[in-house]
Design a protein around this motif. Structure first.
Motif, PDB file in Angstrom:
ATOM      1  N   HIS A   1      66.842  32.118  51.192  1.00 16.08           N
ATOM      2  CA  HIS A   1      66.881  32.346  49.745  1.00 16.08           C
ATOM      3  C   HIS A   1      66.840  33.814  49.335  1.00 16.08           C
ATOM      4  CE1 HIS A   1      66.309  28.044  49.317  1.00 16.08           C
ATOM      5  NE2 HIS A   1      65.284  28.133  50.149  1.00 16.08           N
ATOM      6  N   GLY A   2      66.647  34.719  50.299  1.00 15.52           N
ATOM      7  CA  GLY A   2      66.577  36.136  49.971  1.00 15.52           C
ATOM      8  C   GLY A   2      65.300  36.526  49.255  1.00 15.52           C
ATOM      9  N   ILE A   3      64.285  35.661  49.306  1.00 14.18           N
ATOM     10  CA  ILE A   3      63.023  35.932  48.618  1.00 14.18           C
ATOM     11  C   ILE A   3      62.090  36.660  49.573  1.00 14.18           C
ATOM     12  CG2 ILE A   3      60.973  34.907  47.565  1.00 14.18           C
ATOM     13  CD1 ILE A   3      62.810  32.582  46.667  1.00 14.18           C
ATOM     14  N   VAL A   4      61.518  37.747  49.083  1.00 16.96           N
ATOM     15  CA  VAL A   4      60.582  38.548  49.859  1.00 16.96           C
ATOM     16  C   VAL A   4      59.219  38.423  49.206  1.00 16.96           C
ATOM     17  CG1 VAL A   4      59.955  40.879  50.572  1.00 16.96           C
ATOM     18  CG2 VAL A   4      62.355  40.188  50.541  1.00 16.96           C
ATOM     19  N   TYR A   5      58.231  37.987  49.983  1.00 13.15           N
ATOM     20  CA  TYR A   5      56.868  37.966  49.475  1.00 13.15           C
ATOM     21  C   TYR A   5      56.116  39.132  50.089  1.00 13.15           C
ATOM     22  CZ  TYR A   5      52.000  37.282  48.678  1.00 13.15           C
ATOM     23  OH  TYR A   5      50.701  37.513  48.322  1.00 13.15           O
ATOM     24  N   LYS A   6      55.791  40.056  49.248  1.00 11.84           N
ATOM     25  CA  LYS A   6      54.853  41.121  49.602  1.00 11.84           C
ATOM     26  C   LYS A   6      53.959  41.242  48.392  1.00 11.84           C
ATOM     27  CE  LYS A   6      57.618  43.511  52.968  1.00 11.84           C
ATOM     28  NZ  LYS A   6      58.212  44.759  53.384  1.00 11.84           N
ATOM     29  N   LYS A   7      52.729  41.518  48.603  1.00 11.55           N
ATOM     30  CA  LYS A   7      51.708  41.437  47.569  1.00 11.55           C
ATOM     31  C   LYS A   7      52.151  41.994  46.217  1.00 11.55           C
ATOM     32  CE  LYS A   7      46.803  42.056  47.122  1.00 11.55           C
ATOM     33  NZ  LYS A   7      45.603  42.450  47.792  1.00 11.55           N
ATOM     34  N   ASP A   8      52.768  43.158  46.195  1.00 18.71           N
ATOM     35  CA  ASP A   8      53.126  43.784  44.925  1.00 18.71           C
ATOM     36  C   ASP A   8      54.553  43.478  44.473  1.00 18.71           C
ATOM     37  OD1 ASP A   8      50.616  44.985  44.848  1.00 18.71           O
ATOM     38  OD2 ASP A   8      51.311  46.701  46.006  1.00 18.71           O
ATOM     39  N   LEU A   9      55.313  42.710  45.275  1.00 18.10           N
ATOM     40  CA  LEU A   9      56.717  42.511  44.954  1.00 18.10           C
ATOM     41  C   LEU A   9      57.038  41.105  44.457  1.00 18.10           C
ATOM     42  CD1 LEU A   9      58.398  44.356  47.950  1.00 18.10           C
ATOM     43  CD2 LEU A   9      57.997  45.201  45.633  1.00 18.10           C
ATOM     44  N   PHE A  10      56.177  40.140  44.675  1.00 15.05           N
ATOM     45  CA  PHE A  10      56.478  38.759  44.303  1.00 15.05           C
ATOM     46  C   PHE A  10      56.193  38.545  42.833  1.00 15.05           C
ATOM     47  CE2 PHE A  10      55.649  34.150  44.226  1.00 15.05           C
ATOM     48  CZ  PHE A  10      56.859  33.712  44.700  1.00 15.05           C
ATOM     49  N   LEU A  11      57.198  38.734  42.028  1.00 14.94           N
ATOM     50  CA  LEU A  11      57.093  38.564  40.580  1.00 14.94           C
ATOM     51  C   LEU A  11      55.955  39.371  39.962  1.00 14.94           C
ATOM     52  CD1 LEU A  11      57.642  34.708  40.360  1.00 14.94           C
ATOM     53  CD2 LEU A  11      59.362  36.494  40.126  1.00 14.94           C
ATOM     54  N   GLY A  12      55.513  40.402  40.680  1.00 11.39           N
ATOM     55  CA  GLY A  12      54.445  41.229  40.163  1.00 11.39           C
ATOM     56  C   GLY A  12      53.093  40.539  40.132  1.00 11.39           C
ATOM     57  N   VAL A  13      52.980  39.398  40.813  1.00 10.25           N
ATOM     58  CA  VAL A  13      51.737  38.616  40.784  1.00 10.25           C
ATOM     59  C   VAL A  13      51.084  38.646  42.161  1.00 10.25           C
ATOM     60  CG1 VAL A  13      50.778  36.313  40.453  1.00 10.25           C
ATOM     61  CG2 VAL A  13      52.667  37.086  39.016  1.00 10.25           C
ATOM     62  N   ASP A  14      49.807  38.927  42.171  1.00 16.18           N
ATOM     63  CA  ASP A  14      49.020  38.838  43.404  1.00 16.18           C
ATOM     64  C   ASP A  14      48.376  37.472  43.383  1.00 16.18           C
ATOM     65  OD1 ASP A  14      47.206  38.894  45.439  1.00 16.18           O
ATOM     66  OD2 ASP A  14      46.253  40.766  44.839  1.00 16.18           O
ATOM     67  N   ILE A  15      48.823  36.566  44.265  1.00 16.52           N
ATOM     68  CA  ILE A  15      48.330  35.193  44.215  1.00 16.52           C
ATOM     69  C   ILE A  15      46.847  35.085  44.521  1.00 16.52           C
ATOM     70  CG2 ILE A  15      50.587  34.168  44.693  1.00 16.52           C
ATOM     71  CD1 ILE A  15      49.593  33.660  47.554  1.00 16.52           C
ATOM     72  N   THR A  16      46.253  36.105  45.122  1.00 12.17           N
ATOM     73  CA  THR A  16      44.807  36.046  45.359  1.00 12.17           C
ATOM     74  C   THR A  16      44.027  36.150  44.066  1.00 12.17           C
ATOM     75  OG1 THR A  16      44.688  38.431  45.786  1.00 12.17           O
ATOM     76  CG2 THR A  16      45.007  36.982  47.700  1.00 12.17           C
ATOM     77  N   ASP A  17      44.681  36.602  42.991  1.00 10.78           N
ATOM     78  CA  ASP A  17      44.008  36.730  41.701  1.00 10.78           C
ATOM     79  C   ASP A  17      44.118  35.456  40.859  1.00 10.78           C
ATOM     80  OD1 ASP A  17      43.268  39.337  42.245  1.00 10.78           O
ATOM     81  OD2 ASP A  17      45.039  40.185  41.274  1.00 10.78           O
ATOM     82  N   LEU A  18      44.896  34.488  41.320  1.00 12.64           N
ATOM     83  CA  LEU A  18      45.093  33.270  40.534  1.00 12.64           C
ATOM     84  C   LEU A  18      43.926  32.325  40.654  1.00 12.64           C
ATOM     85  CD1 LEU A  18      48.847  32.604  41.299  1.00 12.64           C
ATOM     86  CD2 LEU A  18      47.872  33.676  39.284  1.00 12.64           C
TER      87      LEU A  18
END
Length: 153
Positions: free
Chosen positions: A136-153
């Motif tokens: 899918h060309g999706i890159v998950y890196k803490k600061d790059l995934f839609l600007g959301v850090d999932i650890t903060d959710l």
């Protein structure tokens, strides 16, 4: 008997593309690391330095000798995630419209169960990240995934 890590996943991407992603620094840095480098020797061996930036500053590094890289079939390297040097084997098997990626890591001593368990979890996550990137060309890196850090959710 010493512990062995085994994972596999199907990626709907040709072995050529999977192999290129696993055997180049830009490939690793696209889906998993930040500043990995790979240096190749004429005989097909080399050196891999896996690097991750933590909080944009501190660098975590590991890596070692590249033992084998058979185009579109396998990539084997060593690193030292615990006390012992381990060997990581990626086998690429053409399957349907893509590639079955089989990962095996061995070399842990029975006294390194924490490192082995951590890497078993990590490699499972890594293969998922590789799959998402290649399909899918999706890159998950803490600061790059839609600007959301999932650890903060």
């Amino acid at each position: 008997m010493t512990p062995v890590i085994k994972h596999q996943t199907y990626i709907k991407s040709k072995p050529e593309k999977v192999f290129h992603t696993l055997t180049t620094a830009p490939g690793w840095n696209a889906w998993f690391t930040d500043r990995t480098t790979i240096e190749w020797n004429k005989d097909g061996t080399g050196e891999i330095r896996l690097r991750w930036a933590v909080m944009g500053e501190k660098l975590i590094e590991d890596g070692g000798k590249i033992i084998e890289a058979i185009p579109y079939e396998s990539f084997i390297f060593q690193w030292c995630p615990g006390v012992s040097q381990t060997t990581v084997i990626f086998k690429l098997l053409p399957y349907r419209e893509g590639t079955l990626v089989v990962l095996k890591e061995h070399g842990y001593s029975n006294k390194e169960m924490d490192a082995c368990i951590g890497c078993a979890i990590g490699w499972g996550e890594a293969l998922t990240l590789l799959k998402i990137f290649l399909e899918h060309g999706i890159v998950y890196k803490k600061d790059l995934f839609l600007g959301v850090d999932i650890t903060d959710l």
